[in-house]
Design an enzyme around this catalytic site. Structure first.
Site, PDB file in Angstrom:
ATOM      1  N   CYS B  86       0.248  -1.142   0.171  1.00  0.00           N
ATOM      2  CA  CYS B  86       0.230  -0.040   0.246  1.00  0.00           C
ATOM      3  C   CYS B  86       1.018   0.992   0.202  1.00  0.00           C
ATOM      4  CB  CYS B  86      -0.838  -0.169   1.075  1.00  0.00           C
ATOM      5  SG  CYS B  86      -2.482   1.008   0.968  1.00  0.00           S
ATOM      6  N   HIS B 206      -3.529  -6.064   0.641  1.00  0.00           N
ATOM      7  CA  HIS B 206      -3.284  -6.317   1.983  1.00  0.00           C
ATOM      8  C   HIS B 206      -3.255  -7.612   2.825  1.00  0.00           C
ATOM      9  CE1 HIS B 206      -2.437  -2.190   3.351  1.00  0.00           C
ATOM     10  NE2 HIS B 206      -3.685  -1.751   3.217  1.00  0.00           N
ATOM     11  N   GLU B 208      -1.617  -9.125   5.272  1.00  0.00           N
ATOM     12  CA  GLU B 208      -1.010  -9.330   6.193  1.00  0.00           C
ATOM     13  C   GLU B 208      -2.450  -9.297   7.409  1.00  0.00           C
ATOM     14  OE1 GLU B 208      -0.312  -6.258   4.638  1.00  0.00           O
ATOM     15  OE2 GLU B 208      -0.371  -4.436   5.749  1.00  0.00           O
TER      16      GLU B 208
END
EC number: 6.3.5.3
Lengths: 737, 233
Positions: B86, B206, B208
């Site tokens: 990002c 994302h 994560e």
């Protein structure tokens, strides 16, 4: 002493311009024993504004229940604090930014989010979730699109940047909010119970530190503006709207939390409404000390600012901290690391006065006790509202299928995905149930097994018809939404949005709503721990008359799950029996069916039996805790069939429905908005029904999970694809997106 | 694997990234302040998401000139592995460590929703636990993720196999012109790219934030597990 800092002489006329009545100005004169300076008049006028003093609402707010064994701090601090277990506390509050959001929707909404975040992290909590309760005018009003666009961008622009997930909220449209939208922002944070920071100053001689952004001329008299009605010049008040900087807020959060991990802080408070004035006056007042401020030391963004301007500025992202004198340099180093302004702007005294110095002159010297104790307090006249006429016999002109399609596409029930998709709901990596996945958003408490269940609720059309019922219903619905996830409801924050308190009928609504809220809070052990009142939500009709908004006591509810992995959502699973919990009488008064199909907003709102509410909810929570419920959704706007459609649209399957309750008109069964009800999907229907019977809870099998749409008793099937197409059309069409 | 996460003023997904890295390595990653002028001994540097310096200039433009970027460049030149997600991807393009740029989303609105990514090559440290054509889900949350580069760069990226991920339908089909499938309007539906030595990867979504079934799935986990396997020493 300088009484001539500004150009205008200080007199009753100027006091009125600042929002004080003649009587209030008389009290200022008697407290001061002389004509106040312009700065002093400014301080009195903002501290005694409706926004800061709660002068019309205080006597009634005191009647709300605010205690429970798990409440650590109730109203009176920057935010409410409750024990969630494992030595941790949830800190939360909801606050309005209505007036600014009409004048300048982006900044109004953005700074609303910023302000409520500060109320929470100032107490030592890391903010972990934001929610927003929004009310807009009619979709047909040409202003509505501009306001929706700006408010949604503003909330996203601020919340996304500070990195706090926006996980829930609600949106209504109604012509009563034309020209006066409601933007109620809620923040929830987590802190260790042994590291909660309060605002009462202490320690004569201790330094008073200013941190954060520089002070500019923005927002001067914002609190006063929020305490008066709008008129045709509303848009000319744009300079009273503050400008937010979420980047600085993010730095401020990190710097404050870093400082809070040390032992440097005696007291801390954000500079919100009325900025430096309210923060310094409240901190010193609560601590029973005096405070001397040297405005020459205040970091300033503009040149030539006067004492009056600095004391009344509402520049954003600023905090006031009383620090231990031997920790000043430690604190300075932390704020310098985060590249934020840090200035010692004064110290605590034993005078009991606030003394403001600027350029060698004393610009204000006010005794703090009378400023607080003699603040105006009004018991304004109330006019009781007439009881709503019960709804008479009514026909169904369109049939069940057509009614469902119209309801799920209507502005109040259409998918909010267009809005949610502009809010970062996953940052932080703890979002277990995102917007729309469950009746309350679920956020895990990082590093623990705990989960928070969060919701905002209010049904303003019920409140207009019967403010007492509506107030109770708002609390009950928040409680129900938390229960439906399996969480244990703990406490609420309230955001009471009403019209002018100077209208007896508005005060009547206000008092009745608080009575209803209090009853529900007591019945459900769901105390109020923080809140905010927004009055004077009025706009001017074309004929010049003043029009009040619908009474809107928005409730922000918080619950806890000891084991967050047991939280359940509302999505229809692949199999199971669909069961209705709670009694159905087919109440169509004030229902969305009545409004969307008949164009009528009348009748009495559905009755609430708080004992049944409690019984049904406690039963649901026990069943979820026992692992007997696969999915759960409360029945609210639009009734049973809308709730089922929402479950099907969010889920993997549909449902084949049985015939409605005999002796009841089908539309009343499917679309009635009777309270205290849930729809559950269970794998063992017999065991569930037996448990319900022994708990004294009424249940009814609605059907079986099957297919991918809703199959009505007539045999007609409304496919999921068709429902989703209708449901998702409204926002993109409104916003031309 | 020793991992370090760089924190700029305004970074806000460093905690998410730390959770994901901790889940696969069993230890806390180093948190590296933007003002540092040297890196500790690391196998992987991660530039996480957020709004560095408020992103008031072009996203990532200020961060690309932060003091920490000098040792990060040296780390890259020495063959170090870097992941930028990002805002981290935006910073890597602004720093010239990855080609292309990220424009405002096509619809001019912030987008926070799940998307599906198709794996374009499976033999890099970032993608080794997937096969080419595998599809996984990841949350996206950005206002400026619309990847663009000039024709020659795109041709070069495609010819040299340096496109890591593309936005796709759940069934793997890519349709650059479809707003549902390619939500931010990226050219060729590109969601992630690689450096010439395949040791620097930038991506907008994302992974994560999807490493735990409780949060909705573990779709992002193979990326981190693959890095641990590739960089273990």
């Amino acid at each position: 002493m300088s009484g001539t800092t500004g150009q205008k002489p200080v007199d009753e006329a100027l006091a009125r311009e600042f929002g004080l009545s003649a009587e209030e100005y008389g009290n200022v004169l008697s407290i001061m024993g002389r004509t106040p300076s312009l700065t002093e008049l400014g301080i009195f006028s903002v501290m005694w504004s409706e926004h800061c003093s709660y002068k019309s609402s205080r006597v009634w707010l005191r009647t709300l229940p605010t205690t429970a064994p798990w409440v650590i701090h109730g109203p009176g601090e920057n935010a409410g604090v409750v024990d969630i277990g494992q030595g941790l506390a949830a800190i939360f509050k909801m606050e309005s930014h209505n007036h600014p959001s009409f004048i300048e929707p982006y900044q109004g909404a953005a700074t609303g989010v910023g302000g409520i975040l500060r109320d929470v992290f100032t107490m030592g909590a890391r903010p972990v979730a934001n929610l927003n309760a929004l009310r807009f005018g009619s979709p047909e009003n040409p202003q509505t699109r501009r306001i929706v666009d700006g408010v949604v961008r503003g909330i996203g622009g601020y919340g996304n940047c500070v990195g706090v997930p926006t996980v829930g909220g609600e949106i209504n449209f109604h012509p009563a909010y034309d020209g006066n939208p409601l933007v109620n922002a809620m923040t929830v944070g987590i802190a260790r119970q042994d590291r909660i920071f309060l605002s009462a100053a202490a320690g004569i001689g201790n330094p008073v530190v200013y941190v954060g952004s520089k002070t500019g001329r923005d927002g001067i008299h914002g609190a006063t503006m929020s305490s008066s009605e709008f008129d045709e010049d509303a848009l000319a008040k744009r300079p009273t709207v503050q400008v937010g900087d979420p980047f600085v807020e993010k730095l401020l959060i990190e710097a404050c939390l870093e400082l809070m991990a040390t032992d440097a802080i005696v007291a801390i408070q954000d500079m919100g409404a009325a900025g430096l004035t309210s923060s310094s006056v409240e901190m010193a007042g609560k601590g029973g000390v005096g405070i001397d401020l040297d405005l020459d030391a205040v970091p300033q963004r503009e040149r030539g600012m006067t004492a009056y301007e600095m004391m009344l500025s509402e520049s954003q992202e600023r905090m006031l901290i009383v620090v231990h004198p031997d920790r000043t340099e430690l604190a300075r180093a932390i704020f310098e690391k985060w590249e934020l302004d840090f200035a010692i702007i004064g110290h605590l005294t034993d005078t009991g006065h606030i003394v403001v110095r600027h350029q060698g002159r004393v610009e204000a010297d006010i005794p703090l006790d009378p400023l607080a104790d003699q603040a105006p307090l009004y018991r304004r006249p109330t006019a009781p509202a007439p009881a709503p006429e019960p709804l008479g016999p009514i026909t169904d002109p369109v049939g069940i299928e057509q009614a469902l399609i119209r309801l799920i596409g209507c502005p109040d029930l259409a998918s909010r995905a267009w809005v949610w998709n502009q809010y970062d709901s996953t940052v932080g990596g703890q979002t277990v149930k995102r917007p729309g996945a469950a009746d309350a958003a679920i956020v895990k408490v990082e590093g623990t097994s705990l989960g928070l269940a969060l919701t905002t609720d209010c049904t303003p059309r019920y409140c207009r018809a019967d403010a007492r019922q509506g107030g109770a219903q708002a609390v009950a619905e928040a409680w129900r939404n938390i229960v439906a996830t399996g969480a244990r409801p703990l406490a609420v924050t309230d955001n009471l949005n009403f019209g002018s308190p100077e209208k007896p009928e508005v005060m009547g609504q206000f008092v009745a709503a608080i009575e209803g809220m209090g009853e529900a809070c007591r019945a459900l052990d769901f105390p109020v721990v923080s809140g905010n009142v927004s009055l004077y939500n009025e706009t001017r009709a074309p004929d010049g008359s003043s029009v009040s908004i619908l009474p809107t006591p928005a409730i922000g509810g918080l619950g806890v799950l000891d084991d967050v992995s047991r939280a359940i959502g509302l999505a229809m699973p692949r199999e199971g029996t669909v069961i209705l919990v709670g009694a159905t009488h087919g109440e169509l008064g004030q229902s969305l069916w009545l409004r969307e199909i008949h164009g009528r907003e009348d009748g009495a709102p559905p009755a609430i039996d708080l004992a049944a509410e409690r019984r049904n909810g406690d039963f649901i929570r026990q069943q979820i805790e026992a692992g007997r419920v696969v999915a759960c959704h409360d029945v609210s706007d639009g009734g049973i069939l809308v709730a089922l459609a929402e479950m099907a649209m969010a889920g993997e399957a549909g449902c084949v429905l049985l015939a409605p309750q005999s002796g009841m008109r089908p539309e009343a069964f499917w679309f009635g908005e009777d309270q205290s009800r849930y729809i559950v999907v269970v794998s063992d229907a017999e065991a569930f029904a037996a448990a319900a019977t022994s708990a004294g809870v009424e249940t009814r099998v609605l059907g079986e999970v099957a297919g991918d749409g809703l199959t009505l008793p007539s045999g007609a099937t409304i496919s999921k694809a068709r429902m989703k197409a209708v449901n998702s059309a409204f926002f993109p069409a409104l916003m031309d997106d | 694997m020793k991992a370090g996460i760089v924190v700029f003023p305004g970074t806000n997904r460093e905690r998410d990234m730390a959770i994901a890295l901790r889940a696969v390595t069993g230890r806390d990653p180093a948190m590296i302040w933007h003002g540092e002028t040297a890196l500790p001994d690391l196998d992987l540097v991660v530039l996480p998401g957020g709004f560095s310096y408020g992103d008031y200039l072009r996203c990532g433009a200020m961060a690309a000139h932060a003091p920490i970027m000098a040792p990060i460049r040296r780390f890259a030149e020495a063959g170090g592995h870097i992941l930028g997600v990002c805002n981290g991807f935006q910073i890597l393009t602004e720093a010239g460590l990855l080609p292309g740029a990220l424009l405002r989303n096509g619809a001019l609105r912030f987008l926070s929703q799940d998307c599906h990514l198709r794996v374009e090559r499976g033999d890099t440290p970032f993608t080794r636990n997937w096969h080419v054509g595998d599809v996984f889900r990841a949350p996206m949350a950005h206002g400026d993720g619309n990847y663009i580069a000039d024709d020659a760069t795109i041709r070069d990226l495609e010819d040299s196999g340096r496109i890591a991920f593309r936005y796709a339908r759940p069934d793997g089909r890519v349709d650059e012109s479809d707003r549902q499938t390619n939500p931010n309007g990226s050219i060729k539906a590109i969601a992630g790219v690689l450096s010439a030595n395949l040791r620097i990867c930038g991506m907008m979504p994302h992974p994560e934030d999807l490493v735990d079934p409780l949060m909705g799935g573990e779709d992002g986990k193979p990326l981190f597990e693959g890095l641990v396997e590739a960089l273990v020493r």
